[in-house]
Design a protein around this motif. Structure first.
Motif, PDB file in Angstrom:
ATOM      1  N   ASN A  32      56.153 -73.705  34.841  1.00  0.00           N
ATOM      2  CA  ASN A  32      56.755 -73.187  36.071  1.00  0.00           C
ATOM      3  C   ASN A  32      55.709 -72.664  37.039  1.00  0.00           C
ATOM      4  N   ASP A  33      54.445 -73.050  36.822  1.00  0.00           N
ATOM      5  CA  ASP A  33      53.335 -72.710  37.722  1.00  0.00           C
ATOM      6  C   ASP A  33      53.099 -71.211  37.822  1.00  0.00           C
ATOM      7  N   ARG A  34      53.393 -70.501  36.748  1.00  0.00           N
ATOM      8  CA  ARG A  34      53.063 -69.079  36.690  1.00  0.00           C
ATOM      9  C   ARG A  34      51.716 -68.934  35.993  1.00  0.00           C
ATOM     10  N   VAL A  35      50.782 -68.258  36.658  1.00  0.00           N
ATOM     11  CA  VAL A  35      49.427 -68.085  36.154  1.00  0.00           C
ATOM     12  C   VAL A  35      49.266 -66.664  35.643  1.00  0.00           C
ATOM     13  N   SER A  36      48.649 -66.520  34.483  1.00  0.00           N
ATOM     14  CA  SER A  36      48.410 -65.193  33.902  1.00  0.00           C
ATOM     15  C   SER A  36      46.997 -65.130  33.341  1.00  0.00           C
ATOM     16  N   VAL A  37      46.389 -63.950  33.443  1.00  0.00           N
ATOM     17  CA  VAL A  37      45.080 -63.665  32.860  1.00  0.00           C
ATOM     18  C   VAL A  37      45.317 -62.676  31.728  1.00  0.00           C
ATOM     19  N   TRP A  40      42.607 -61.207  25.384  1.00  0.00           N
ATOM     20  CA  TRP A  40      43.059 -61.517  24.028  1.00  0.00           C
ATOM     21  C   TRP A  40      42.518 -60.538  22.991  1.00  0.00           C
ATOM     22  N   GLU A  41      41.467 -59.802  23.329  1.00  0.00           N
ATOM     23  CA  GLU A  41      40.937 -58.834  22.372  1.00  0.00           C
ATOM     24  C   GLU A  41      41.808 -57.588  22.297  1.00  0.00           C
ATOM     25  N   HIS A  42      42.302 -57.126  23.444  1.00  0.00           N
ATOM     26  CA  HIS A  42      43.129 -55.929  23.489  1.00  0.00           C
ATOM     27  C   HIS A  42      44.612 -56.245  23.681  1.00  0.00           C
ATOM     28  N   ARG A  43      44.974 -57.547  23.691  1.00  0.00           N
ATOM     29  CA  ARG A  43      46.365 -57.996  23.798  1.00  0.00           C
ATOM     30  C   ARG A  43      47.035 -57.430  25.052  1.00  0.00           C
ATOM     31  N   GLN A  44      46.345 -57.545  26.191  1.00  0.00           N
ATOM     32  CA  GLN A  44      46.872 -57.014  27.444  1.00  0.00           C
ATOM     33  C   GLN A  44      46.835 -58.083  28.521  1.00  0.00           C
ATOM     34  N   VAL A  45      47.884 -58.140  29.322  1.00  0.00           N
ATOM     35  CA  VAL A  45      47.915 -59.036  30.474  1.00  0.00           C
ATOM     36  C   VAL A  45      47.234 -58.328  31.637  1.00  0.00           C
ATOM     37  N   ILE A  46      46.176 -58.915  32.155  1.00  0.00           N
ATOM     38  CA  ILE A  46      45.421 -58.307  33.247  1.00  0.00           C
ATOM     39  C   ILE A  46      46.091 -58.572  34.588  1.00  0.00           C
ATOM     40  N   TYR A  47      46.561 -59.811  34.777  1.00  0.00           N
ATOM     41  CA  TYR A  47      47.155 -60.168  36.070  1.00  0.00           C
ATOM     42  C   TYR A  47      48.101 -61.336  35.883  1.00  0.00           C
ATOM     43  N   GLU A  48      49.137 -61.351  36.689  1.00  0.00           N
ATOM     44  CA  GLU A  48      50.090 -62.453  36.718  1.00  0.00           C
ATOM     45  C   GLU A  48      50.473 -62.737  38.154  1.00  0.00           C
ATOM     46  N   LEU A  49      50.664 -64.002  38.471  1.00  0.00           N
ATOM     47  CA  LEU A  49      51.161 -64.357  39.795  1.00  0.00           C
ATOM     48  C   LEU A  49      51.891 -65.682  39.735  1.00  0.00           C
ATOM     49  N   LYS A  50      52.792 -65.866  40.691  1.00  0.00           N
ATOM     50  CA  LYS A  50      53.535 -67.110  40.810  1.00  0.00           C
ATOM     51  C   LYS A  50      52.788 -68.003  41.782  1.00  0.00           C
ATOM     52  N   ALA A  51      51.931 -68.872  41.242  1.00  0.00           N
ATOM     53  CA  ALA A  51      51.042 -69.664  42.089  1.00  0.00           C
ATOM     54  C   ALA A  51      51.741 -70.853  42.721  1.00  0.00           C
ATOM     55  N   GLY A  52      52.770 -71.398  42.067  1.00  0.00           N
ATOM     56  CA  GLY A  52      53.417 -72.587  42.602  1.00  0.00           C
ATOM     57  C   GLY A  52      54.232 -72.329  43.849  1.00  0.00           C
ATOM     58  N   GLY A  53      54.829 -71.147  43.916  1.00  0.00           N
ATOM     59  CA  GLY A  53      55.618 -70.809  45.096  1.00  0.00           C
ATOM     60  C   GLY A  53      54.890 -69.813  45.966  1.00  0.00           C
ATOM     61  N   VAL A  54      55.632 -68.826  46.451  1.00  0.00           N
ATOM     62  CA  VAL A  54      55.056 -67.754  47.251  1.00  0.00           C
ATOM     63  C   VAL A  54      55.177 -66.465  46.460  1.00  0.00           C
ATOM     64  N   ASP A  55      54.046 -65.866  46.138  1.00  0.00           N
ATOM     65  CA  ASP A  55      54.046 -64.614  45.396  1.00  0.00           C
ATOM     66  C   ASP A  55      54.302 -63.466  46.373  1.00  0.00           C
ATOM     67  N   GLU A  56      55.469 -62.855  46.278  1.00  0.00           N
ATOM     68  CA  GLU A  56      55.865 -61.825  47.234  1.00  0.00           C
ATOM     69  C   GLU A  56      54.945 -60.602  47.156  1.00  0.00           C
ATOM     70  N   ARG A  57      54.457 -60.267  45.980  1.00  0.00           N
ATOM     71  CA  ARG A  57      53.585 -59.097  45.870  1.00  0.00           C
ATOM     72  C   ARG A  57      52.293 -59.304  46.647  1.00  0.00           C
ATOM     73  N   ARG A  58      51.712 -60.478  46.533  1.00  0.00           N
ATOM     74  CA  ARG A  58      50.491 -60.763  47.279  1.00  0.00           C
ATOM     75  C   ARG A  58      50.756 -60.785  48.769  1.00  0.00           C
ATOM     76  N   LEU A  59      51.896 -61.340  49.156  1.00  0.00           N
ATOM     77  CA  LEU A  59      52.221 -61.429  50.579  1.00  0.00           C
ATOM     78  C   LEU A  59      52.400 -60.036  51.185  1.00  0.00           C
ATOM     79  N   VAL A  60      53.111 -59.164  50.483  1.00  0.00           N
ATOM     80  CA  VAL A  60      53.287 -57.793  50.962  1.00  0.00           C
ATOM     81  C   VAL A  60      51.957 -57.062  50.994  1.00  0.00           C
ATOM     82  N   GLY A  61      51.121 -57.289  49.976  1.00  0.00           N
ATOM     83  CA  GLY A  61      49.815 -56.638  49.954  1.00  0.00           C
ATOM     84  C   GLY A  61      48.946 -57.031  51.126  1.00  0.00           C
ATOM     85  N   VAL A  62      48.961 -58.301  51.506  1.00  0.00           N
ATOM     86  CA  VAL A  62      48.165 -58.768  52.643  1.00  0.00           C
ATOM     87  C   VAL A  62      48.671 -58.134  53.938  1.00  0.00           C
TER      88      VAL A  62
END
Length: 753
Positions: A32-37, A40-62
């Motif tokens: 579904n074109d969702r990208v995540s970083v 793996w050592e600490h089992r934590q998701v650093i960042y996630e974004l919806k790259a295929g569409g429009v990521d509303e969080r990034r748009l609001v941040g800009v």
């Protein structure tokens, strides 16, 4: 040969994956074109974004950033509002990625006997635009997203900046002029490669006239002549070589070599480092074949079908010291990681790992079979292999249990022949070997030393090993995972089968059994032929509860099972540490039936000049705090001249969330504790003169001096060490992929005077 290191379940299948060379980061893209970083050592998701569409969080941040900067009159649609489309590739880019990509290319080229001095290939200083930043680069059909993980700010480059053509793959160019650096090349749907400058964010040049269809993969490499090339594979089945040196001003670059590689299209290309020869290229295609190419003549060396009737979608060059005969890893849409043995000779394909056996059973439902969609090997730690599947991300690591148990026997004085005993299935075998005594002549000032440490003018000298194998008539009683260890004199060999549990002590002169029993905890004294063990009762057989039977019988069987489990738990908690000694006639004699220690169950033994005992603790800790270690400061060594005091510990992690203090040292002579409770090490190793000791933890190795009185010397940051051996004042430490050397000098302290 692999075991599970980390697992992250996902709701969608993971189709793109990449590992960072130095940080424990893994970037993925799902269907579904969702990208995540993911860390793996600490089992934590650093960042996630919806790259295929429009990521509303990034748009609001800009928009908020522009308001904060006072930019209220900006016209036009922001690039963050453009739909990315299908994610085609994900990657990391920073100074570490750039350096190790350059190192990989140079070291592979330096293996060739005809390799030239690559003075022009020196690694240049990082560009100001990338210094200190960590980019996640996401190549989508309609734009490229450069996201800085440090500032969490991004830069979106729409395809309109790249001739308005769909972007399908990318590769960072390792050599370029300082005015344009750094550069990233994008393969497009029209068969043209377009190069973007990350300094000006503008198109700087094109590679044209090669492909007649879409470009599916790109990769850079260095030839033995020191030239940097860009190789591309396309849907037209062509493999095309381009110059990536950029030493001229031409904006339109044409192909140097073009050849037909695969029918139906090239899927991926990989660089293979070959010891003592020029690097090779590995390609996989839609025709279900894997091909190997020579980078000097660009002729096909070998073509195979790794898995019949299935096309490979991922390929990785693999060089693991524990599996030297396996050179290539590949994956198809099944549940395996496949390994190719000697690809240019026998080219045997066998499954390296069945991934279904690694994941928790509850993850795999009855109607859902595991399928692999992407795979990558770690560029610097080949014992790590990451796969993207339809159930999540599986990070595997090399399983030491896949190797036969082996232990070296002492080499007699003035002898050049060495011996080792090993066990395969139910057979004990003796390996005698002798190394060639020819030394590599000193390089002096003649010739140029390559990255492999030899002169380019000298031929590659192979280490000659003469070996003979001898079958030992005494059979092993079990065909299970085993651990071998040798007594201090070398006269006795112990074999422990922890899964049974069982142990046996053999006399090395005639391989007769001098002691045996049930138990999985065993440790030798490094000063005498004595050992400590924890005998355990065999687990009782559980009664079989038949489905559909009467409820009364089922309850009775359940009650019997509960009683058996309680009895086994009681026996385990009551088990004590025994000390036995082997006499000159080869018989075992019990010195101490029980070491008076703590009431908690014993879960580990560590041999050496002192006996280390680990107790089970009921305290729960997090995996992060479990890696912390205690720093040992001072302790007199009881039994070696010290008396009367305890093993003091200055523990910087002594808070409530620190590691459990469940490890205690005992004297072999008095069987009394000579330390307080310490953090449990993963393993310990004592030198032959009983002067130094190393305590290994997950992230550190603590080194201590033992004579004339115990004192803490320091610690070295060598994470995930698997074992070590002392040679005089040098500690050789083995990790899953490297051998480190620690030079130890206790110096002179007031305690020595």
């Amino acid at each position: 040969m692999l075991r599970l290191r980390a697992f992250r379940p996902t709701s969608d299948k993971v189709v793109k994956i990449q590992l960072h060379p130095t940080h424990p980061w893994l970037v993925t893209a799902d269907a579904n074109d969702r990208v995540s970083v993911w860390d793996w050592e600490h089992r934590q998701v650093i960042y996630e974004l919806k790259a295929g569409g429009v990521d509303e969080r990034r748009l609001v941040g800009v928009k908020l950033e522009k308001l904060a900067e006072g930019d209220t009159d900006s016209k036009g649609k922001p690039t963050e509002a453009i739909r990315g489309g299908s994610v085609k590739q994900v990657s990391f880019y920073d100074d570490d990625v750039r350096f190790w990509q350059h190192w990989r290319n140079c070291s592979a080229a330096a293996e060739a006997p005809t390799a030239v001095n690559q003075q022009s290939s020196a690694f240049s200083a990082p560009a100001p635009s990338t210094r200190g930043r960590h980019f996640v680069v996401i190549c989508c059909e309609n734009k490229v997203i450069f996201l800085d993980l440090v500032t969490m700010r991004g830069r979106d480059v729409p395809k309109q900046e790249l001739d308005n053509k769909s972007l399908l793959c990318m590769e960072f160019l390792s050599r370029s002029s300082s005015s344009d650096a750094p550069l990233v090349a994008f393969g497009s749907s029209d068969g043209v490669i377009r190069v973007l400058s990350m300094l000006t964010w503008k198109l700087v040049r094109r590679y044209t006239g090669g492909h007649k269809g879409a470009i599916s993969c790109l990769m850079t490499f260095m030839s033995a002549a020191g030239e940097v090339h860009l190789v591309s594979g396309g849907s037209d089945g062509l493999l095309i070589l381009w110059s990536a040196d950029h030493i001229h001003d031409s904006r339109e670059l044409v192909p140097k070599i073009s050849l037909k590689a695969h029918d139906g299209g090239v899927v991926a290309v990989e660089l293979s480092r070959v010891m003592g020869s020029a690097p090779q290229l590995i390609t996989i295609g839609a025709d279900k074949t894997l091909a190997i190419w020579d980078t000097v003549t660009f002729k096909e060396i070998r073509r195979i079908k790794p898995v019949p009737k299935l096309a490979c979608h991922s390929v990785a060059s693999w060089c693991h010291p524990r599996a030297p005969n396996l050179d290539i890893l590949t994956c198809v849409k099944d549940s395996h990681i496949w390994a190719i043995e000697h690809p240019t000779y026998s080219a045997l394909t066998r499954p390296l790992c069945e991934l279904s056996s690694l994941v928790p059973p509850q993850v795999l439902t009855q109607h859902k079979k595991l399928r692999v969609y992407c795979m990558v090997a770690h560029p610097l730690q080949p014992h790590l292999v990451a796969t993207g599947t339809n159930i999540g991300i599986i990070l595997s690591e090399f399983d030491p249990r896949a190797l036969p148990a082996v232990a070296p026997l002492p080499t007699p004085a003035e002898s050049k022949e060495h011996s080792a005993v090993y066990i395969v299935e139910r057979e004990l075998k003796l390996l005698n070997f002798q190394l060639s005594n020819t030394a590599n002549p000193s390089l002096g000032n003649a010739g140029v030393t390559s990255e492999t440490g030899r002169s380019r003018n000298d031929p590659l000298e192979q280490l000659v090993v003469k070996q003979t194998k001898k079958h030992i008539s005494t059979p092993a009683p079990h065909d299970s995972y085993s651990i071998l260890s040798v007594s201090s004199s070398g006269k006795y060999v112990a074999v422990i089968w922890p899964d049974i549990p069982s142990f046996a002590v053999y006399k090395a002169s005639d391989w007769s059994v001098v002691d045996s029993g049930t138990g999985k905890l065993f440790a030798w004294d490094t000063c005498r032929d004595r050992y400590a063990l924890v005998e355990s009762a065999l687990p009782p057989r559980m009664p079989l509860i038949v489905k559909g039977g009467s409820s009364k019988k089922a309850k009775e069987a359940a009650a019997v099972a509960a009683q058996a489990a309680a009895a086994a738990a009681s026996a385990a908690s009551a088990a004590t540490v025994q000390v036995r000694i082997l006499l000159d006639d080869g018989t075992a004699h019990v010195l101490q039936r029980s070491i008076d220690g703590r009431s908690e169950p014993v879960i580990g033994l560590h041999g050496g000049a002192l006996l280390g005992v680990t107790y089970r603790t009921s305290r729960r800790i997090s995996p992060v705090t479990a890696t912390a270690i205690s720093t040992v400061q001072s302790m007199p060594l009881s039994g070696f001249g010290g008396s009367g005091s305890s093993f003091a510990s200055d523990d910087p992690f002594s808070s409530k969330e620190g590691p459990p203090q469940n490890f205690q040292l005992y004297s072999w002579e008095t069987y009394q504790p000579v330390s307080g409770l310490l953090a449990q090490p993963e393993w310990t190793v004592w030198d032959q003169t009983v002067e130094y000791c190393a305590f290994a933890y997950q992230q550190y190795i603590v080194i201590s001096s033992l004579r004339p009185q115990f004192r803490y010397l320091g610690d070295v940051s060598i994470p995930f060490a698997t074992g070590a051996v002392w040679h005089r004042r040098q500690l050789f430490v083995a990790t899953p992929t490297t051998i480190e050397c620690v030079f130890v000098d206790a110096g002179v302290a007031a305690i020595d005077i």
